[in-house]
Design a protein around this motif. Structure first.
Motif, PDB file in Angstrom:
ATOM      1  N   MET A 267       0.842  -1.176   0.000  1.00 36.47           N
ATOM      2  CA  MET A 267       0.000   0.000   0.000  1.00 36.47           C
ATOM      3  C   MET A 267       0.890   1.243   0.000  1.00 36.47           C
ATOM      4  O   MET A 267       1.841   1.327   0.759  1.00 36.47           O
ATOM      5  N   LYS A 268       0.548   2.186  -0.829  1.00 36.83           N
ATOM      6  CA  LYS A 268       1.313   3.422  -0.913  1.00 36.83           C
ATOM      7  C   LYS A 268       0.837   4.396   0.171  1.00 36.83           C
ATOM      8  O   LYS A 268      -0.356   4.621   0.337  1.00 36.83           O
ATOM      9  N   LEU A 269       1.791   4.954   0.875  1.00 37.95           N
ATOM     10  CA  LEU A 269       1.496   5.928   1.920  1.00 37.95           C
ATOM     11  C   LEU A 269       1.627   7.346   1.365  1.00 37.95           C
ATOM     12  O   LEU A 269       2.486   7.608   0.531  1.00 37.95           O
ATOM     13  N   SER A 270       0.819   8.245   1.901  1.00 41.08           N
ATOM     14  CA  SER A 270       1.008   9.656   1.568  1.00 41.08           C
ATOM     15  C   SER A 270       2.268  10.130   2.294  1.00 41.08           C
ATOM     16  O   SER A 270       2.757   9.480   3.236  1.00 41.08           O
ATOM     17  N   GLU A 271       2.784  11.257   1.881  1.00 41.53           N
ATOM     18  CA  GLU A 271       3.979  11.801   2.536  1.00 41.53           C
ATOM     19  C   GLU A 271       3.707  12.065   4.021  1.00 41.53           C
ATOM     20  O   GLU A 271       4.547  11.774   4.875  1.00 41.53           O
ATOM     21  N   LYS A 272       2.534  12.589   4.331  1.00 40.87           N
ATOM     22  CA  LYS A 272       2.192  12.875   5.736  1.00 40.87           C
ATOM     23  C   LYS A 272       2.092  11.593   6.555  1.00 40.87           C
ATOM     24  O   LYS A 272       2.559  11.539   7.690  1.00 40.87           O
ATOM     25  N   GLN A 273       1.481  10.558   5.985  1.00 44.85           N
ATOM     26  CA  GLN A 273       1.378   9.283   6.693  1.00 44.85           C
ATOM     27  C   GLN A 273       2.769   8.695   6.934  1.00 44.85           C
ATOM     28  O   GLN A 273       3.070   8.222   8.030  1.00 44.85           O
ATOM     29  N   HIS A 274       3.598   8.751   5.919  1.00 37.68           N
ATOM     30  CA  HIS A 274       4.965   8.240   6.045  1.00 37.68           C
ATOM     31  C   HIS A 274       5.722   8.997   7.138  1.00 37.68           C
ATOM     32  O   HIS A 274       6.434   8.388   7.948  1.00 37.68           O
TER      33      HIS A 274
ATOM     34  N   GLY B 265       8.268  16.947  25.365  1.00 40.35           N
ATOM     35  CA  GLY B 265       9.036  16.968  24.129  1.00 40.35           C
ATOM     36  C   GLY B 265       8.353  17.806  23.051  1.00 40.35           C
ATOM     37  O   GLY B 265       7.237  18.287  23.217  1.00 40.35           O
ATOM     38  N   GLU B 266       9.057  17.969  21.946  1.00 39.60           N
ATOM     39  CA  GLU B 266       8.526  18.714  20.805  1.00 39.60           C
ATOM     40  C   GLU B 266       7.183  18.122  20.380  1.00 39.60           C
ATOM     41  O   GLU B 266       6.977  16.912  20.420  1.00 39.60           O
ATOM     42  N   LEU B 267       6.277  18.981  19.962  1.00 38.65           N
ATOM     43  CA  LEU B 267       4.915  18.595  19.617  1.00 38.65           C
ATOM     44  C   LEU B 267       4.623  18.990  18.178  1.00 38.65           C
ATOM     45  O   LEU B 267       4.973  20.093  17.752  1.00 38.65           O
ATOM     46  N   LYS B 268       3.983  18.085  17.422  1.00 41.76           N
ATOM     47  CA  LYS B 268       3.576  18.385  16.046  1.00 41.76           C
ATOM     48  C   LYS B 268       2.124  17.988  15.869  1.00 41.76           C
ATOM     49  O   LYS B 268       1.732  16.883  16.219  1.00 41.76           O
ATOM     50  N   ARG B 269       1.343  18.907  15.327  1.00 44.53           N
ATOM     51  CA  ARG B 269      -0.064  18.624  15.034  1.00 44.53           C
ATOM     52  C   ARG B 269      -0.162  17.691  13.837  1.00 44.53           C
ATOM     53  O   ARG B 269       0.667  17.735  12.938  1.00 44.53           O
ATOM     54  N   VAL B 270      -1.200  16.875  13.828  1.00 41.48           N
ATOM     55  CA  VAL B 270      -1.447  15.939  12.742  1.00 41.48           C
ATOM     56  C   VAL B 270      -2.914  16.085  12.343  1.00 41.48           C
ATOM     57  O   VAL B 270      -3.787  16.169  13.207  1.00 41.48           O
TER      58      VAL B 270
END
Length: 87
Positions: free
Chosen positions: A1-8, A39-44
């Motif tokens: 299955m191909k992942l999107s860049e964000k999913q990867h 720790g550092e936080l990133k929104r998804v």
């Protein structure tokens, strides 16, 4: 299955010590060294997490915390998530 860049990117972060949290009320995020540990936080985007769940790359843990009166579910990589196909 191909992942999107964000999913990867989310899978890569999780493979490298970041923890994924998701709530239907407040969104989703990954945090370095685990949720609530400073720790550092990133929104998804919610849709990114939903696709990772639907496609079997992550699964919920039994741990649910409550922050600001709504539940936060944490997620871990599945076997598929530990070895995803290239993007």
């Amino acid at each position: 299955m191909k992942l999107s860049e964000k999913q990867h990117d989310i899978i890569w972060l999780m493979q490298n010590g970041w923890e994924l949290g998701f709530t239907g009320f407040g969104g989703a995020w990954v945090q370095k060294n685990g949720l609530g540990k400073g720790g550092e936080l990133k929104r998804v985007a919610n849709v990114t997490v939903i696709k990772l769940i639907e496609n079997g790359f992550v699964k919920p843990t039994n741990y649910i915390s409550f922050d600001f009166f709504f539940p936060i579910r944490t997620y871990v990589l599945t076997k598929l998530g530990m070895n995803p196909v290239a993007k």
